[in-house]
Structures are given as structure tokens and as C-alpha cells.
Design a protein around this motif. Structure first.
Motif, PDB file in Angstrom:
ATOM      1  N   GLY A  16       0.712  -1.135   0.064  1.00 39.95           N
ATOM      2  CA  GLY A  16       0.066  -0.151   0.033  1.00 39.95           C
ATOM      3  C   GLY A  16       0.795   0.964  -0.070  1.00 39.95           C
ATOM      4  O   GLY A  16       2.034   1.076  -0.282  1.00 39.95           O
ATOM      5  N   SER A  17       0.153   2.423   0.146  1.00 35.96           N
ATOM      6  CA  SER A  17       0.823   3.806   0.106  1.00 35.96           C
ATOM      7  C   SER A  17       0.316   4.574   1.289  1.00 35.96           C
ATOM      8  O   SER A  17      -0.838   4.539   1.913  1.00 35.96           O
ATOM      9  CB  SER A  17       0.451   4.454  -1.186  1.00 35.96           C
ATOM     10  N   ARG A  19       1.170   8.995   2.506  1.00 38.49           N
ATOM     11  CA  ARG A  19       1.784  10.272   2.299  1.00 38.49           C
ATOM     12  C   ARG A  19       1.919  10.992   3.514  1.00 38.49           C
ATOM     13  O   ARG A  19       0.979  11.260   4.330  1.00 38.49           O
ATOM     14  CB  ARG A  19       0.725  10.882   1.455  1.00 38.49           C
ATOM     15  N   ARG A  67      10.504   3.750  -4.623  1.00 37.55           N
ATOM     16  CA  ARG A  67       9.326   3.391  -3.948  1.00 37.55           C
ATOM     17  C   ARG A  67       8.827   4.659  -3.163  1.00 37.55           C
ATOM     18  O   ARG A  67       7.620   5.030  -3.281  1.00 37.55           O
ATOM     19  CB  ARG A  67       9.464   2.418  -3.054  1.00 37.55           C
ATOM     20  N   GLN A  82       5.998  10.789  -0.242  1.00 34.16           N
ATOM     21  CA  GLN A  82       4.899   9.860  -0.845  1.00 34.16           C
ATOM     22  C   GLN A  82       5.568   8.414  -0.737  1.00 34.16           C
ATOM     23  O   GLN A  82       6.684   8.142  -1.335  1.00 34.16           O
ATOM     24  CB  GLN A  82       4.776  10.256  -2.301  1.00 34.16           C
ATOM     25  N   ASN A  84       5.046   4.695  -1.602  1.00 37.95           N
ATOM     26  CA  ASN A  84       4.464   3.517  -2.557  1.00 37.95           C
ATOM     27  C   ASN A  84       5.001   2.119  -1.991  1.00 37.95           C
ATOM     28  O   ASN A  84       6.297   2.177  -1.551  1.00 37.95           O
ATOM     29  CB  ASN A  84       4.316   4.066  -3.867  1.00 37.95           C
ATOM     30  N   SER A  85       4.547   0.996  -2.643  1.00 31.30           N
ATOM     31  CA  SER A  85       4.839  -0.465  -2.457  1.00 31.30           C
ATOM     32  C   SER A  85       5.590  -0.639  -0.991  1.00 31.30           C
ATOM     33  O   SER A  85       6.555  -1.124  -0.818  1.00 31.30           O
ATOM     34  CB  SER A  85       5.883  -0.522  -3.461  1.00 31.30           C
TER      35      SER A  85
END
Length: 125
Positions: A16-17, A19, A67, A82, A84-85
């Protein structure tokens, strides 16, 4: 009084991500780098990513390259991470920091001038 306030942490599943955001106040941070460190349970605080005051230069620890992305809003003195992964090994308290760009590139905790209080990121497997 200088303040760095982080937000955006939480619980997310692997892959998931999230922020993260860090808002700086109390002085003008032009000519300073801003960045993120993290500290996992039982481990030392480590550099994650940094960005120069003008946003032109960035640096990442190898484990997050490709990522994580760091960006900066100069008008708001805000830095964004940010992520990600996400992986379970990304679980840590994430801290925002401010320092000269030279010290940010070195990535040592001793070189940071200001710290936020941290935001917890938990990545479940």
C-alpha cells in the motif's frame, strides 16, 4: 519558535501507500534542506530522504529508491514524502528534519538543526 509538525502516518497493508507531510513554521527555511528520518523499534534512527531548499536536489537511502518520493512546497515550507509499495520493514516512527543541504546529504542525525516529534507508520504483512 521553530516547529516541524508531521502528519499522515498510520496503518497500511504491505504494498500500500501513505503520504507523510511536514509543515515548518517559526522562521524562514530558505537555503535549508528538509528531509525524513525513521526509527524502527530497537534500531537507530536512519536517514530516509532529503530535498534541497529549492527542490532541485534529492537524496534517498537505497532501500527506498523507486518506492518513495520526496517533494517540497516552498510557499508553504512543507515537505511531502510519498511512500508507495510499502513493506513491513518500512515500519517505524518517521521524523521530519531540517538542516543545511550539506548536512542533509551526509544524512547524520547529529547534523540536523531541527526535528519534528514523529509520526508512526505501521506496515502489516
Amino acid at each position: 519558535q521553530v516547529q516541524l509538525v508531521e502528519s499522515g502516518g498510520g496503518l497500511v497493508q504491505a504494498g500500500g501507500s501513505l503520504r507523510l507531510s511536514c509543515a515548518a513554521s517559526g522562521r524562514t527555511f530558505s537555503r535549508y534542506g528538509m528531509g525524513w528520518f525513521r526509527q524502527a523499534p530497537g534500531k537507530e534512527r536512519e536517514f530516509v530522504a532529503g530535498i534541497s531548499w529549492n527542490g532541485y536536489y534529492t537524496k534517498y537511502v537505497d532501500s527506498v529508491k523507486g518506492r518513495f518520493t520526496i517533494s517540497k512546497d516552498n510557499l508553504k515550507d512543507t515537505v511531502i514524502l510519498q511512500m508507495n509499495s510499502l513493506k513491513p520493514e518500512d515500519t517505524a516512527v518517521y521524523y521530519c528534519a531540517v538542516a543545511t543541504w550539506a548536512n542533509m546529504v551526509l544524512g547524520g542525525t547529529d547534523g540536523m538543526d531541527y526535528w519534528g516529534k514523529g509520526t508512526l507508520v505501521i506496515v502489516s504483512s
